[in-house]
Design a protein around this motif. Structure first.
Motif, PDB file in Angstrom:
ATOM      1  N   THR A   1       1.131  -1.677   0.209  1.00 30.72           N
ATOM      2  CA  THR A   1       0.243  -0.272   0.206  1.00 30.72           C
ATOM      3  C   THR A   1       0.374   0.938   0.161  1.00 30.72           C
ATOM      4  O   THR A   1       0.649   1.995  -0.412  1.00 30.72           O
ATOM      5  CB  THR A   1      -1.048   0.113   1.159  1.00 30.72           C
ATOM      6  OG1 THR A   1      -1.962  -1.050   1.551  1.00 30.72           O
ATOM      7  CG2 THR A   1      -1.721   1.470   1.181  1.00 30.72           C
TER       8      THR A   1
ATOM      9  N   GLN B   1      -7.165   0.838  -1.516  1.00 29.58           N
ATOM     10  CA  GLN B   1      -7.157  -1.019  -0.898  1.00 29.58           C
ATOM     11  C   GLN B   1      -8.696  -1.063  -0.237  1.00 29.58           C
ATOM     12  O   GLN B   1      -9.872  -1.499   0.466  1.00 29.58           O
ATOM     13  CB  GLN B   1      -5.699  -1.611   0.686  1.00 29.58           C
ATOM     14  CG  GLN B   1      -6.436  -2.639   1.365  1.00 29.58           C
ATOM     15  CD  GLN B   1      -4.853  -2.627   1.891  1.00 29.58           C
ATOM     16  OE1 GLN B   1      -3.963  -2.384   1.712  1.00 29.58           O
ATOM     17  NE2 GLN B   1      -4.737  -4.166   2.367  1.00 29.58           N
TER      18      GLN B   1
ATOM     19  N   ASP C   1      -4.872  -2.194  -5.179  1.00 31.60           N
ATOM     20  CA  ASP C   1      -4.019  -2.474  -4.034  1.00 31.60           C
ATOM     21  C   ASP C   1      -5.154  -3.217  -3.548  1.00 31.60           C
ATOM     22  O   ASP C   1      -6.251  -3.235  -2.928  1.00 31.60           O
ATOM     23  CB  ASP C   1      -3.934  -1.121  -2.854  1.00 31.60           C
ATOM     24  CG  ASP C   1      -3.247  -0.840  -2.019  1.00 31.60           C
ATOM     25  OD1 ASP C   1      -2.903  -2.565  -1.952  1.00 31.60           O
ATOM     26  OD2 ASP C   1      -2.932  -0.599  -1.252  1.00 31.60           O
ATOM     27  N   GLU C   2      -4.923  -4.271  -3.931  1.00 32.41           N
ATOM     28  CA  GLU C   2      -5.306  -5.808  -3.503  1.00 32.41           C
ATOM     29  C   GLU C   2      -7.155  -5.423  -2.907  1.00 32.41           C
ATOM     30  O   GLU C   2      -7.711  -5.212  -2.872  1.00 32.41           O
ATOM     31  CB  GLU C   2      -4.981  -5.628  -2.101  1.00 32.41           C
ATOM     32  CG  GLU C   2      -3.673  -5.583  -1.430  1.00 32.41           C
ATOM     33  CD  GLU C   2      -3.653  -6.991  -0.425  1.00 32.41           C
ATOM     34  OE1 GLU C   2      -3.947  -7.609   0.322  1.00 32.41           O
ATOM     35  OE2 GLU C   2      -2.857  -5.906   0.547  1.00 32.41           O
TER      36      GLU C   2
HETATM   37 MG   LIG Z   1      -2.105  -2.949   1.796  1.00 30.49          MG
END
Ligand SMILES: [Mg+2]
Ligand SMILES: Nc1ncnc2c1ncn2[C@@H]1O[C@H](COP(=O)(O)OP(=O)(O)OP(=O)(O)O)[C@@H](O)[C@H]1O
Lengths: 422, 302
Positions: B41, B80, B156-157
């Motif tokens: 991140t 995220q 991000d994820e």
């Molecule tokens: Mg992260």
């Protein structure tokens, strides 16, 4: 610019999606307005419809004109009884007090005040001291009215006023509030008499006396005609305080929710995002003003002094609170902490600034603190336009103070936000 | 397209990103694979200008300050953490973010409809976002960054905490984006995702890139041997088996054999040609999990 507007629209949508927010921003100030409006309007009138018994043992022309004066007073309901009946009624609590006009009451003014034997007696229930204090005021007023002739003699009159002042000042039957009222009244009366010594009023107040007496008593708060004129600026300020803290919390919420960062990643600068919030806060404040103004005007018929100055005062006050919002939102990292810190700060500002209690009712040492509260300046600017009859030049200083406070807080807030984000 | 040079970012004593360098070409899908706290991140935030690096530079098409608005506008970042307005409807969210990217009128309507379609949310687009399931919110969170059709996507994820159905939809979306020629940087701690989606993967741990290559090359370099388990109708003699299989260590167990080899296909082909008959065959080739294990001595998920 368009983006700013869309940002603001989004913020207002988010705000309005929460019933709690709607209540605190719009409903609470309205309730506050109603509550305090009615409270002050009662205080202004005094206890209304007070029932008193009058015993006329003098039976002169003067005493009957005095009684009809009392009867015409809206604050009183007068019943004529004899002495025993009247005292009995007081004892039973059926009337608040009995006013007994002894023989010789009509002999003249001096007889009334200077003789050892009182010509006027008040019998009252000790548990109703406040009412009896108020009654004394009304009786004095009736005496002014009935004894118009005596007022031709200025020297005598000023002597009398001094006497009455001492009497009122020393009386513990009068609540501070009421005694202040009368002292003020006496002051203005005294000044008037003094001013008239230049000759233009050499004839004294004969003839005009009755008018004068009524006029001054109805202006007992030295200005506002309707109690809602006092509460209206206060309530607006409460609305602004609510709005400030709500939007400050919404900035923090965006920061914790990540939407703030999302906007920052988008093609928006810091200034844009915060500007959008400021605009939303501004517009919401205007809404609050509209709602409350509509209510005050339509329901309570509140008179408005000067519209352009009112708008000027509003504009500066709201800008000040928008600046404040920017600072409040930096007081913590979470919604809870900003909510609590912001609320405490705004409460204190509200309290010291006279949003709870008019400044005039505050002890003087407390009033000194109020200079530090933007609420005070906001109320002053609004009152200036609504009932203090401010001229434009008189509006300048509160408005400048408001803008300066707002600007300082805005700058502080933006700097702190940027520091927190780097 | 995007290039990171010796990026560094510290939080107190923690080096969240420690001397990270990579370059992603146009049209490439680049994965950042690492466990929790690896610095994924933080790297994304440095790339999009949300954070200022303590050292190093990011360059986007040659421009080196991503905190400038003009530079950032070619970016689409999917954070995220959910970053949507739950109080607004799905459509209102999209329209708002679209407007922030300067879309308006018909173009805005079209893009919003496209994104609703992509996210599979067009049926209930007027419901408040707060009423949606976690997976639906994730999809909304993702498409909010697609509105302005950015050539470079930083994800991000995007599949954290999502059910398999939503996950597949998200994969499909990303693959579509990929086929449209967009450049994608994708962070994850699921090796299957990196393996499926990414042309190249950087293995990230404690803020450092341990290695970076295509998935196949990484496995070849660091994956170690494949594991094979075969059961025969009739077990041939150990000596004959050893002839065909390139492995030091073969375990015999009733009619089964187990062995590890770096050339699994060749070994099996030889066995097959020798005429033995298989009952069952299990081939477990090395994967990115093994790569990570071999590089760090730890598993990706503990
Ligand atoms: Mg992260
Ligand atoms: N704002 C912050 N303040 C202090 N430390 C931070 C902050 N943000 C991240 N860190 C630390 O930096 C390191 C990297 O964090 P980062 O969020 O980049 O990891 P990640 O790879 O994204 O992990 P995850 O898979 O859990 O999302 C972690 O050790 C984390 O504790």
């Amino acid at each position: 610019m368009k983006k700013l507007l869309f940002l603001a629209v989004k913020d207002m949508r988010v705000l309005l999606s929460d019933k709690g927010n709607i209540f605190w921003v719009f409903g609470f100030p309205v309730l506050f307005a109603l509550f305090f409006g009615f409270m002050y309007s009662e205080a202004g009138k005094g206890p209304s419809g007070m029932k008193i018994a009058v015993v006329d043992e003098d039976k002169s022309e003067f005493s009957s004109s005095y009684i009809s004066g009392l009867e015409s007073d809206e604050a009183l309901i007068v019943v004529n009884l004899n002495r025993e009946e009247a005292i009995e009624q007081v004892r039973k609590g059926k009337v608040s007090a009995a006013v007994i006009l002894n023989e010789g009451f009509g002999d003249g003014f001096e007889a009334l005040f200077n003789s050892d034997e009182p010509k006027l007696e008040i019998a009252s229930d000790p548990s109703r001291r406040m009412e009896s204090g108020y009654l004394q005021g009304l009786l004095a007023k009736a005496q002014f009215e009935a004894l118009g002739d005596k007022f031709a003699d200025q020297e005598w009159l000023r002597g009398q006023i001094k006497l009455w002042r001492d009497e009122v000042g020393g009386s513990n039957a009068l609540e501070t509030e009421q005694s202040k009222l009368f002292l003020n009244f006496f002051d203005s009366f005294d000044t008037l008499i003094k001013d008239s010594n230049d000759g233009s009023f050499s004839a004294g107040f004969k003839g005009d006396m009755i008018n004068f007496g009524k006029l001054d008593v109805s202006r007992e708060y030295e200005g506002p005609i309707s109690p809602f004129q006092i509460t209206f600026p206060q309530v607006l300020l409460w609305g602004f305080l609510m709005c400030t803290s709500t939007f400050a919390i919404s900035i923090v919420k965006e920061r914790t929710d990540g939407t703030f960062d999302r906007l920052r990643i988008g093609p928006l600068g810091y200034a844009h995002i915060l500007g959008g919030k400021g605009l939303a806060c501004f517009i919401t404040c205007i809404f609050i003003v509209c709602i409350l103004f509509f209510g005050a005007k339509v329901i309570f018929k509140m008179p408005m002094g000067n519209f352009p100055l009112f708008f000027l005062g509003l504009f500066c006050t709201i800008l000040c609170f928008v600046g404040l919002m920017m600072f409040v939102c930096t007081l913590g990292r979470t919604e809870q902490s900003v909510g609590a810190a912001g609320w405490a700060m705004l409460m204190i500002m509200g309290m010291f600034g006279g949003a709870m209690m008019p400044l005039a009712f505050m002890p003087s040492w407390l009033r000194r603190f109020s200079h530090f509260s933007p609420v005070k300046w906001g109320i002053l600017a609004l009152e200036g336009a609504i009932w203090r009859d401010f001229k434009f030049t008189e509006m300048i200083s509160p408005c400048l103070v408001l803008l300066a406070i707002g600007f300082t807080f805005f700058l502080l807030g933006v700097l702190m936000l940027r520091r927190q984000d780097s | 397209m995007i290039k990171a040079d010796n990026l560094k970012k510290r939080y107190g004593n923690i080096a969240a990103v420690d001397d990270v360098s990579f370059a992603v070409e146009k049209g490439e899908t680049f994965g950042l694979l690492g466990p929790n706290g690896a610095g994924k991140t933080t790297t994304i935030q440095l790339l999009c200008g949300l954070l200022k690096p303590d050292g190093g530079t990011v360059s986007l098409d040659g421009k080196t300050d991503p905190s400038l608005v003009e530079v950032r506008s070619s970016l689409g970042v999917v954070p995220q953490a959910l970053a949507i307005y739950e109080e607004l409807s799905v459509r209102q969210n999209l329209r708002f973010f679209g407007r922030m990217y300067g879309l308006s009128g018909r173009q805005l309507n079209e893009r919003v409809d496209d994104c609703l379609e992509i996210a599979g949310l067009n049926k209930r687009s007027n419901d408040r976002a707060s009423k949606y399931s976690g997976g639906m919110k994730r999809r909304l969170n993702m498409v909010c960054s697609f509105l302005h059709a950015p050539p470079l996507l930083l994800l991000d994820e995007p599949t954290v905490g999502v059910d398999p159905q939503s996950r597949n939809l998200i994969f499909d979306t990303i693959e579509t984006m990929k086929n449209q020629g967009r450049t994608i940087i994708y962070t994850t701690h699921y090796m299957e995702e990196a393996q499926r989606l990414c042309d190249r993967v950087a293995i990230l741990d404690h803020g450092k890139i341990l290695d970076m290559d295509s998935v196949d090359n990484l496995i070849k370099k660091h994956g170690g041997p494949s594991r094979i388990e075969a059961e025969f109708e009739k077990l041939p003699s150990p000596d004959s088996i050893k002839q065909y299989i390139d492995s030091e260590n073969i375990q015999f167990e009733e009619s089964k054999i187990r062995f590890e080899t770096s050339r699994p296909m060749e070994s099996l082909a030889m066995l097959n040609r020798s005429g033995v008959r298989f009952n069952t065959l299990k081939v477990q080739t090395a994967n990115l999990e093994d790569v990570f294990l071999n590089l760090t001595g730890r598993r990706l998920r503990d």
